[in-house]
Write a protein that holds these residues in place. Structure first.
Motif, mmCIF file in Angstrom:
data_model
loop_
_atom_site.group_PDB
_atom_site.id
_atom_site.type_symbol
_atom_site.label_atom_id
_atom_site.label_comp_id
_atom_site.label_asym_id
_atom_site.label_seq_id
_atom_site.Cartn_x
_atom_site.Cartn_y
_atom_site.Cartn_z
ATOM 1 N N THR A 2 95.657 -62.101 -83.088
ATOM 2 C CA THR A 2 95.499 -63.551 -82.968
ATOM 3 C C THR A 2 94.158 -64.044 -83.488
ATOM 4 O OG1 THR A 2 94.757 -63.193 -80.720
ATOM 5 C CG2 THR A 2 97.066 -63.802 -81.007
ATOM 6 N N LYS A 3 93.171 -63.168 -83.508
ATOM 7 C CA LYS A 3 91.850 -63.623 -83.968
ATOM 8 C C LYS A 3 91.881 -63.936 -85.459
ATOM 9 C CE LYS A 3 88.274 -61.828 -80.976
ATOM 10 N NZ LYS A 3 87.014 -61.092 -80.964
ATOM 11 N N GLN A 4 91.189 -64.986 -85.863
ATOM 12 C CA GLN A 4 91.077 -65.298 -87.288
ATOM 13 C C GLN A 4 90.088 -64.342 -87.960
ATOM 14 O OE1 GLN A 4 90.142 -69.650 -87.024
ATOM 15 N NE2 GLN A 4 91.680 -69.706 -88.632
ATOM 16 N N VAL A 5 90.257 -64.184 -89.266
ATOM 17 C CA VAL A 5 89.380 -63.296 -90.036
ATOM 18 C C VAL A 5 88.767 -64.077 -91.194
ATOM 19 C CG1 VAL A 5 89.225 -61.135 -91.321
ATOM 20 C CG2 VAL A 5 90.976 -61.405 -89.563
ATOM 21 N N ALA A 6 87.457 -63.920 -91.373
ATOM 22 C CA ALA A 6 86.753 -64.620 -92.457
ATOM 23 C C ALA A 6 85.988 -63.620 -93.319
ATOM 24 C CB ALA A 6 85.776 -65.636 -91.874
ATOM 25 N N LEU A 7 85.968 -63.868 -94.612
ATOM 26 C CA LEU A 7 85.122 -63.107 -95.542
ATOM 27 C C LEU A 7 84.118 -64.078 -96.151
ATOM 28 C CD1 LEU A 7 84.377 -60.621 -97.329
ATOM 29 C CD2 LEU A 7 86.149 -61.386 -98.926
ATOM 30 N N ILE A 8 82.854 -63.707 -96.072
ATOM 31 C CA ILE A 8 81.789 -64.534 -96.646
ATOM 32 C C ILE A 8 81.055 -63.685 -97.675
ATOM 33 C CG2 ILE A 8 79.727 -65.928 -96.139
ATOM 34 C CD1 ILE A 8 81.454 -65.062 -93.113
ATOM 35 N N THR A 9 80.890 -64.205 -98.874
ATOM 36 C CA THR A 9 80.184 -63.436 -99.900
ATOM 37 C C THR A 9 78.697 -63.772 -99.874
ATOM 38 O OG1 THR A 9 80.491 -65.080 -101.665
ATOM 39 C CG2 THR A 9 82.247 -63.438 -101.359
ATOM 40 N N GLY A 10 77.896 -62.838 -100.376
ATOM 41 C CA GLY A 10 76.442 -63.034 -100.394
ATOM 42 C C GLY A 10 75.916 -63.310 -99.001
ATOM 43 N N ALA A 11 76.291 -62.445 -98.036
ATOM 44 C CA ALA A 11 76.143 -62.827 -96.624
ATOM 45 C C ALA A 11 75.206 -61.934 -95.818
ATOM 46 C CB ALA A 11 77.525 -62.864 -95.971
ATOM 47 N N TYR A 12 74.296 -61.209 -96.482
ATOM 48 C CA TYR A 12 73.385 -60.390 -95.664
ATOM 49 C C TYR A 12 72.129 -61.160 -95.262
ATOM 50 C CZ TYR A 12 70.066 -59.471 -99.465
ATOM 51 O OH TYR A 12 69.133 -59.615 -100.452
ATOM 52 N N LYS A 13 71.994 -62.368 -95.796
ATOM 53 C CA LYS A 13 70.804 -63.198 -95.491
ATOM 54 C C LYS A 13 71.143 -64.653 -95.805
ATOM 55 C CE LYS A 13 68.858 -63.014 -100.142
ATOM 56 N NZ LYS A 13 67.684 -63.089 -100.971
ATOM 57 N N GLY A 14 70.173 -65.514 -95.589
ATOM 58 C CA GLY A 14 70.290 -66.903 -96.013
ATOM 59 C C GLY A 14 71.491 -67.627 -95.418
ATOM 60 N N LEU A 15 72.060 -68.528 -96.206
ATOM 61 C CA LEU A 15 73.175 -69.344 -95.720
ATOM 62 C C LEU A 15 74.393 -68.491 -95.380
ATOM 63 C CD1 LEU A 15 72.726 -72.306 -98.207
ATOM 64 C CD2 LEU A 15 72.671 -72.491 -95.708
ATOM 65 N N GLY A 16 74.655 -67.458 -96.186
ATOM 66 C CA GLY A 16 75.840 -66.628 -95.944
ATOM 67 C C GLY A 16 75.822 -65.980 -94.571
ATOM 68 N N LEU A 17 74.683 -65.404 -94.198
ATOM 69 C CA LEU A 17 74.567 -64.755 -92.886
ATOM 70 C C LEU A 17 74.751 -65.786 -91.762
ATOM 71 C CD1 LEU A 17 73.962 -62.352 -91.050
ATOM 72 C CD2 LEU A 17 71.522 -62.760 -91.418
ATOM 73 N N GLU A 18 74.164 -66.956 -91.939
ATOM 74 C CA GLU A 18 74.259 -67.980 -90.894
ATOM 75 C C GLU A 18 75.695 -68.527 -90.787
ATOM 76 O OE1 GLU A 18 72.256 -68.745 -88.539
ATOM 77 O OE2 GLU A 18 73.317 -70.513 -87.783
ATOM 78 N N ILE A 19 76.377 -68.646 -91.917
ATOM 79 C CA ILE A 19 77.793 -69.065 -91.871
ATOM 80 C C ILE A 19 78.589 -68.014 -91.093
ATOM 81 C CG2 ILE A 19 79.874 -69.424 -93.282
ATOM 82 C CD1 ILE A 19 77.866 -70.509 -95.504
ATOM 83 N N GLY A 20 78.308 -66.740 -91.358
ATOM 84 C CA GLY A 20 78.961 -65.669 -90.600
ATOM 85 C C GLY A 20 78.676 -65.771 -89.117
ATOM 86 N N ARG A 21 77.417 -66.048 -88.784
ATOM 87 C CA ARG A 21 77.024 -66.175 -87.370
ATOM 88 C C ARG A 21 77.795 -67.318 -86.697
ATOM 89 N NH1 ARG A 21 71.784 -66.165 -87.904
ATOM 90 N NH2 ARG A 21 71.413 -64.147 -86.935
#
Ligand SMILES: NC(=O)c1ccc[n+]([C@@H]2O[C@H](COP(=O)([O-])OP(=O)(O)OC[C@H]3O[C@@H](n4cnc5c(N)ncnc54)[C@H](OP(=O)(O)O)[C@@H]3O)[C@@H](O)[C@H]2O)c1
Length: 236
Positions: A2-21
């Protein structure tokens, strides 16, 4: 599952990491893509420490073998993808205005997202509410390019043309997917304090991530084929 799954590219820092958070804080499983596997895993470790279900994946968006590997992993681990945030981006104008700088920009800012999205479309279609977010920039807005005070008289052809093309593709993809449950939108995060935005940028990363997070979690009656900043439409 039931949980949704997201993939974020360029995500080890900056905006990508925060979007993941921020997506992870909503209970969404987040896969953080990075060119360097160790950096992806270290970023996932940070979010795991914040009680977020995060996984690091090696993903250079210009590498077709790595795209295939991520698609296979997504298929076997989850059987679908609910959210794709094409966040990875480069600013190559400091390399000059020659064609190589412009090509390098298009490889990451346009062709990479196109190749990755195309490969992931079957898994996005398997979601009851697929969402694709293209992290663009106000500098890709043709309507404001001549008047944008951020650049004044300085020419930045690589970044602006690649983000304008990303915006045009956002519209085309939304048209191609209009008979599906998938919504596709572009956003401008704001001018944000990241490695790309620089320390002098006025906006904090947390606030900069909000436009992409909103588009990634749009309800059924939300927009598609648009360009937004802080929930407001921007001129193309
Ligand atoms: N900050 C701003 O003011 C601002 C404004 C408008 C739009 N944006 C957009 O926001 C997005 C995120 O930027 P940011 O501000 O967070 O800057 P950032 O901290 O420099 O992040 C850019 C990310 O993209 C990754 N990347 C570059 N090439 C890649 C590739 N081929 N494959 C996968 N990842 C790649 C970088 O990884 P490596 O370190 O491995 O290169 C890095 O993780 C970009 O698309 C940018 O254009 C930012």
């Amino acid at each position: 599952m039931t949980k949704q799954v997201a993939l974020i590219t360029g995500a080890y820092k900056g905006l990508g990491l925060e979007i993941g958070r921020q997506l992870g804080q909503m209970g969404i499983i987040v896969l953080l893509g990075a060119r360097d596997r160790a950096k992806a895993e270290a970023a996932a470790h940070i979010l795991q420490g914040e009680h977020i279900e995060a996984h690091g994946v090696e993903l250079d968006v210009t590498n077709s073998d790595q795209i295939k590997a991520v698609v296979n992993k997504m298929e076997s681990d989850f059987g679908r993808l609910d959210i794709l945030v094409n966040n990875a981006g480069v600013y190559t104008d400091h390399l000059g205005t020659h064609i190589d700088a412009i090509r390098a920009s298009f490889e990451v800012n346009l062709f990479g997202p196109q190749a990755l999205t195309e490969a992931l479309l079957p898994l996005l279609k398997a979601s009851p509410a697929g969402r694709i977010v293209n992290q663009s920039s106000i500098l890709g807005s043709l309507g404001t390019l001549l008047t944008n005070p951020m650049y004044g008289e300085r020419s930045v052809p690589a970044y602006t043309t690649s983000k304008a093309a990303l915006n045009a593709w956002t519209v085309q993809l939304s048209i191609a997917l209009r008979d599906t449950m998938i919504k596709v939108n572009s956003c401008h995060p704001g001018w944000v304090k990241t490695d790309m935005g620089g320390a002098g940028a006025p906006m904090e990363i947390r606030e900069g991530a909000e436009s992409a997070v909103w588009l990634a979690t749009l309800p059924k009656d939300g927009p598609t084929g648009g360009f937004f900043h802080k929930r407001e439409p921007l001129p193309w």
